[in-house]
Every structure is written in C-alpha cells, then in structure tokens.
Write a protein that holds these residues in place. Structure first.
Motif, PDB file in Angstrom:
ATOM      1  N   PRO A   3       0.838  -1.200   0.000  1.00 35.43           N
ATOM      2  CA  PRO A   3       0.000   0.000   0.000  1.00 35.43           C
ATOM      3  C   PRO A   3       0.870   1.246   0.000  1.00 35.43           C
ATOM      4  N   TYR A   4       0.264   2.401  -0.306  1.00 34.02           N
ATOM      5  CA  TYR A   4       1.072   3.619  -0.302  1.00 34.02           C
ATOM      6  C   TYR A   4       1.525   3.970   1.108  1.00 34.02           C
ATOM      7  N   ALA A   5       0.773   3.518   2.142  1.00 36.10           N
ATOM      8  CA  ALA A   5       1.155   3.758   3.530  1.00 36.10           C
ATOM      9  C   ALA A   5       0.348   2.836   4.428  1.00 36.10           C
ATOM     10  N   LYS A 334      -0.683  -1.054  -9.792  1.00 35.47           N
ATOM     11  CA  LYS A 334      -1.551  -1.925  -8.996  1.00 35.47           C
ATOM     12  C   LYS A 334      -1.485  -3.364  -9.491  1.00 35.47           C
ATOM     13  N   ASN A 335      -1.441  -3.528 -10.800  1.00 30.30           N
ATOM     14  CA  ASN A 335      -1.347  -4.870 -11.362  1.00 30.30           C
ATOM     15  C   ASN A 335      -0.034  -5.558 -10.989  1.00 30.30           C
ATOM     16  N   ARG A 336       0.949  -4.780 -10.577  1.00 30.84           N
ATOM     17  CA  ARG A 336       2.223  -5.335 -10.113  1.00 30.84           C
ATOM     18  C   ARG A 336       2.278  -5.428  -8.594  1.00 30.84           C
ATOM     19  N   GLY A 337       1.137  -5.183  -7.946  1.00 29.77           N
ATOM     20  CA  GLY A 337       1.082  -5.296  -6.492  1.00 29.77           C
ATOM     21  C   GLY A 337       1.573  -4.067  -5.758  1.00 29.77           C
ATOM     22  N   ILE A 338       1.498  -2.899  -6.392  1.00 31.93           N
ATOM     23  CA  ILE A 338       2.011  -1.658  -5.802  1.00 31.93           C
ATOM     24  C   ILE A 338       0.897  -0.627  -5.749  1.00 31.93           C
ATOM     25  N   GLY A 339       0.578  -0.180  -4.558  1.00 32.73           N
ATOM     26  CA  GLY A 339      -0.430   0.853  -4.382  1.00 32.73           C
ATOM     27  C   GLY A 339       0.163   2.240  -4.550  1.00 32.73           C
ATOM     28  N   SER A 340      -0.685   3.194  -4.876  1.00 28.43           N
ATOM     29  CA  SER A 340      -0.255   4.587  -5.012  1.00 28.43           C
ATOM     30  C   SER A 340      -1.450   5.485  -4.700  1.00 28.43           C
ATOM     31  N   ALA A 370      -0.509  18.228 -11.353  1.00 24.83           N
ATOM     32  CA  ALA A 370      -0.509  17.509 -12.628  1.00 24.83           C
ATOM     33  C   ALA A 370       0.508  16.379 -12.651  1.00 24.83           C
ATOM     34  N   ARG A 371       1.522  16.450 -11.810  1.00 27.51           N
ATOM     35  CA  ARG A 371       2.619  15.481 -11.873  1.00 27.51           C
ATOM     36  C   ARG A 371       2.729  14.553 -10.674  1.00 27.51           C
ATOM     37  N   CYS A 372       2.050  14.861  -9.549  1.00 26.14           N
ATOM     38  CA  CYS A 372       2.351  14.158  -8.300  1.00 26.14           C
ATOM     39  C   CYS A 372       1.724  12.760  -8.235  1.00 26.14           C
ATOM     40  N   LEU A 373       2.469  11.826  -7.651  1.00 27.20           N
ATOM     41  CA  LEU A 373       1.987  10.481  -7.389  1.00 27.20           C
ATOM     42  C   LEU A 373       2.727   9.941  -6.158  1.00 27.20           C
ATOM     43  N   SER A 374       1.969   9.588  -5.125  1.00 24.91           N
ATOM     44  CA  SER A 374       2.568   9.077  -3.887  1.00 24.91           C
ATOM     45  C   SER A 374       2.831   7.584  -4.008  1.00 24.91           C
ATOM     46  N   LEU A 375       4.064   7.187  -3.721  1.00 20.14           N
ATOM     47  CA  LEU A 375       4.499   5.797  -3.809  1.00 20.14           C
ATOM     48  C   LEU A 375       4.525   5.160  -2.423  1.00 20.14           C
ATOM     49  N   PRO A 376       4.564   3.844  -2.310  1.00 17.97           N
ATOM     50  CA  PRO A 376       4.587   3.193  -1.000  1.00 17.97           C
ATOM     51  C   PRO A 376       5.726   3.705  -0.122  1.00 17.97           C
ATOM     52  N   PHE A 377       5.379   4.015   1.146  1.00 20.05           N
ATOM     53  CA  PHE A 377       6.382   4.559   2.050  1.00 20.05           C
ATOM     54  C   PHE A 377       5.881   4.428   3.488  1.00 20.05           C
ATOM     55  N   ASP A 387      13.236  -1.144  -3.839  1.00 21.31           N
ATOM     56  CA  ASP A 387      13.780  -1.526  -5.140  1.00 21.31           C
ATOM     57  C   ASP A 387      12.685  -2.044  -6.067  1.00 21.31           C
ATOM     58  N   THR A 388      11.767  -2.821  -5.479  1.00 21.58           N
ATOM     59  CA  THR A 388      10.648  -3.349  -6.267  1.00 21.58           C
ATOM     60  C   THR A 388       9.777  -2.224  -6.815  1.00 21.58           C
ATOM     61  N   VAL A 389       9.458  -1.252  -5.979  1.00 23.77           N
ATOM     62  CA  VAL A 389       8.638  -0.122  -6.413  1.00 23.77           C
ATOM     63  C   VAL A 389       9.336   0.649  -7.517  1.00 23.77           C
TER      64      VAL A 389
END
Length: 398
Positions: A3-5, A334-340, A370-377, A387-389
């Motif tokens: 998940p993203y958090a 998401k299809n790779r198991g990574i939330g954002s 327009a550009r922001c995307l929160s990654l898992p953290f 590394d996976t993300v």
C-alpha cells in the motif's frame, strides 16, 4: 500488495492498549495528560493539548484565535481539505495561496501574493502546510506574518520529527512554536506515529492552551476561581465549591482523545526516533534508485530539508511526455502489487470553494498536482520493497 502507507504497530503498542483496557479509565483518565507532557517535552513546546483528530486540532486552533464570520485566513491550496475547512467551521473566508511547483510547499512569495488579494483589515491568520513531511521556510514566512500582524498556524500533520531552520546556524523541531502561534499534528494510522485517530496542538501561550483544553470538552469550566454562576457553584453554608459543579461560558465540542488512544500514542512516541531513522533510510534508498526513472520522473525536491522525517514519498511524473495518464500508471502499478495515491487535489478546485469565490490561476499548484503520485512509504517496508517499487515504476514509464 504494497500500500502507499500503513501503520506500524508492535507488541509493545498492543500491551499498552491492553493495560488501559484493564484499568479504571478508558477516557478522561491519566493517560491523556501523560501523553501531552511527553509530547510537549519531545517537540520542545511548553504546552501540548491532545484531541480527537488533526482536523479537530486545526479547528481548535481557529477557535483559540477567535476566528469569526467576516475574518479571512490564507491557506495553501495543496493540502487536505481539512486545512481550509477548519476556518470555515468558524465562518472565516479562505484566501488560497500558491505553492512551489517542485515541492508543493507554500513560500514567503506565495504568501505575500495571497496577502495582496486579501483585505488586510480582515486578515487574521496564515496557515502553512509542511507537505510530505518537509518543512516550509518558516523563518521567512514568519517574518511576513509578523510584519502583517497576523497569526501563523503550522499544519504539521505530515511532519512529526522534522527539523527546520529558525535562523542561520540554529535549528528547531517542528512543533516547538518558536516562530508560530500553534502547530497541529495528526496521529492517523498512516502518519509517523498513530493513535488510530487523534491529534495534538502545541503552543507557547498558556492562555491559548487553556482555551484549547476547554473547547475540546464542550467549553466546560471546572475551576472554581473561574466560575461566574456563584449561587449554584458554592455551598450556601460553608461557601465551599460544590464538587459536582461545572460551568459553560462558551460553546465547545467533544474533541477529546481517549486514554486508550493516548496509551498507544505514548508507546509510539517512545519509538519515534527509531521510526524516524527508518523513514530516513528508506527515503535515501528511494533517492538512490530514482535515477532509474529517467528524465520524465523524479522525486519531490527536498534539497532544503534533506533530513526531514517524510510522511509521503511523492514522485513528479511528466505523464504527457510519458504518453500515459496518471490513472493508467496507477492501474499498471496496482497490477504489479504496488499501491499509489494522489496528495492532493488543489482545494480551490473543489466545488464548495469554487462556488464560494473565484480564485485566480495558481500555476505552481497546478503544475505540482498535474505530476504528483505518492508511492509506498512506511517503516515496515524493506529496502527490497523500495527496489521493487522503483523497478516497477521505471518499467511502467518505459
């Protein structure tokens, strides 16, 4: 799924909650003042007042300032809607200010520009948001608010544990209120420490702290020296205070934190140095791996605050150049198991605020959004997870 958090809760936290569940007090007991004292000591502020959420904390700060209909406040448009809503709860009008397009943070220049659009005779406060956990340039913004004679409130819901520059060669900890009137924190599950839901307001003003404490508990006053209804308050024979008596002199709210939550908060606070170090380690790994994103994506700038205890890990992606919409990137991750997630839609674009009054174009906020995307953290992530993300995002971006 990453998940993203998410919260980080261990057996010590669970034991602290169970201890309270087995005690005499689930609320209005000793855990809340103990949590407040520990928190005040940690951030270096004389007063800390616990409450039911970060939103409640922001509202209480507005109440303590005495905001009312017709007053104006300045709020950065890149934030959660609560930062603006808390002023509206008091009837005040919101003037939105722009942000730096690469950090999402308000600056002294964007605050001044918003002040030029405000009615100086009605302007009462400026809110700043330490977005993602990185601190704004509080010294410069504070000089602007002091010159204008308005209050400064820090929305620090993202930034527990982050240091900032008070002046050259001297740092403070967000929450010490060395340059502001109030600082407000959130203990939502995805924040640096959690109480499930909860918040804290810090201040250096003892009278303001008393107003905060009363307002979070229906405005009730239990100190005999402050009562005005003396005929009911005191025994007619010996003149002693009646032990059941309380008095309401102003409106208040049920914004209390429970002892169950406070016990969890105290336990989490003891681990804050470890949690903060872990977030810094993960942030450094993200920075090292972000070179693989190519020229069309990079992490949000934190050059002015490299040791910040980040709450969010935000990538800025040129979706147009990449040839993918943000939704497409999120679905492929998401299809790779990574939330954002996206933090945040500019508040002035929300229908409620758009219909209330016109806000001019805020190009920095538009560019950031327009550009922001929160990654898992979050602290329970591993270096391999980072590394996976990064590998997945690099592949998605081509």
């Amino acid at each position: 799924m990453l998940p993203y958090a998410r919260q980080s809760v261990d057996e010590e936290d669970i034991a602290a909650v169970v201890r309270v569940l087995n005690s005499d007090f689930l609320t209005t007991g000793p855990e809340v003042p103990a949590f407040e004292a520990a928190f005040a000591e940690y951030v270096g502020a004389p007063h800390a007042v616990a409450c039911s959420s970060g939103t409640a904390g922001l509202h209480l700060a507005c109440l303590a300032l005495g905001l009312k209909p017709g007053d104006q406040v300045i709020v950065p448009t890149i934030s959660f809607v609560a930062t603006a809503n808390c002023a509206r709860y008091c009837g005040a009008d919101v003037i939105f200010c722009d942000v730096d397009p690469d950090s999402g943070l308000a600056t002294a220049e964007t605050v001044r520009e918003a002040m030029d659009r405000a009615d100086r005779s009605k302007l009462k406060a400026v809110f700043v948001v330490h977005l993602t956990g990185a601190a704004v340039d509080l010294a410069r913004i504070s000089s602007v608010t002091q010159e204008a004679g308005v209050a400064l409130i820090e929305d620090a819901c993202h930034s527990l544990g982050t240091r900032y520059d008070i002046e050259p060669g001297r740092q403070g900890l967000v929450g010490d209120c060395a340059l502001s009137d109030f600082t407000v924190f959130s203990f939502h599950p995805v924040k640096t420490i959690t109480t499930g839901e909860g918040g804290m307001i810090t201040t250096r003003d003892p009278e303001a702290a008393e107003r905060l404490s009363r307002a979070r508990n229906h405005g009730l006053i239990r100190t005999p020296e402050d009562w005005v209804e003396t005929s009911m308050a005191f025994d007619p024979v010996d003149g002693e205070p009646n032990p059941w008596f309380y008095e309401q002199q102003d409106i208040g709210y049920n914004y209390r934190l429970t002892d169950i939550q406070a016990a969890l908060g105290r336990s989490q606070l003891r681990k804050l140095p470890k949690l903060a170090d872990r977030r810094r380690q993960l942030a450094e790994q993200y920075r090292r791996r972000s070179v693989s994103f190519g020229t069309n994506a990079r992490l949000v700038s934190s050059a002015h605050n490299p040791d910040a205890v980040l709450h969010l890990m935000v990538a800025l992606i040129d979706f147009e150049t990449v040839g993918l919409t943000r939704r497409e990137v999120m679905l492929r991750l998401k299809n790779r198991g990574i939330g954002s997630q996206v933090h945040y839609i500019p508040i002035h674009c929300q229908p409620y605020y758009r219909e209330m009054s016109a806000t001019p174009d805020l190009p920095g906020a538009s560019r950031y959004y327009a550009r922001c995307l929160s990654l898992p953290f979050y602290p329970d992530m591993t270096v391999d997870d980072v590394d996976t993300v990064c590998s997945a995002l690099s592949d998605v971006l081509g």
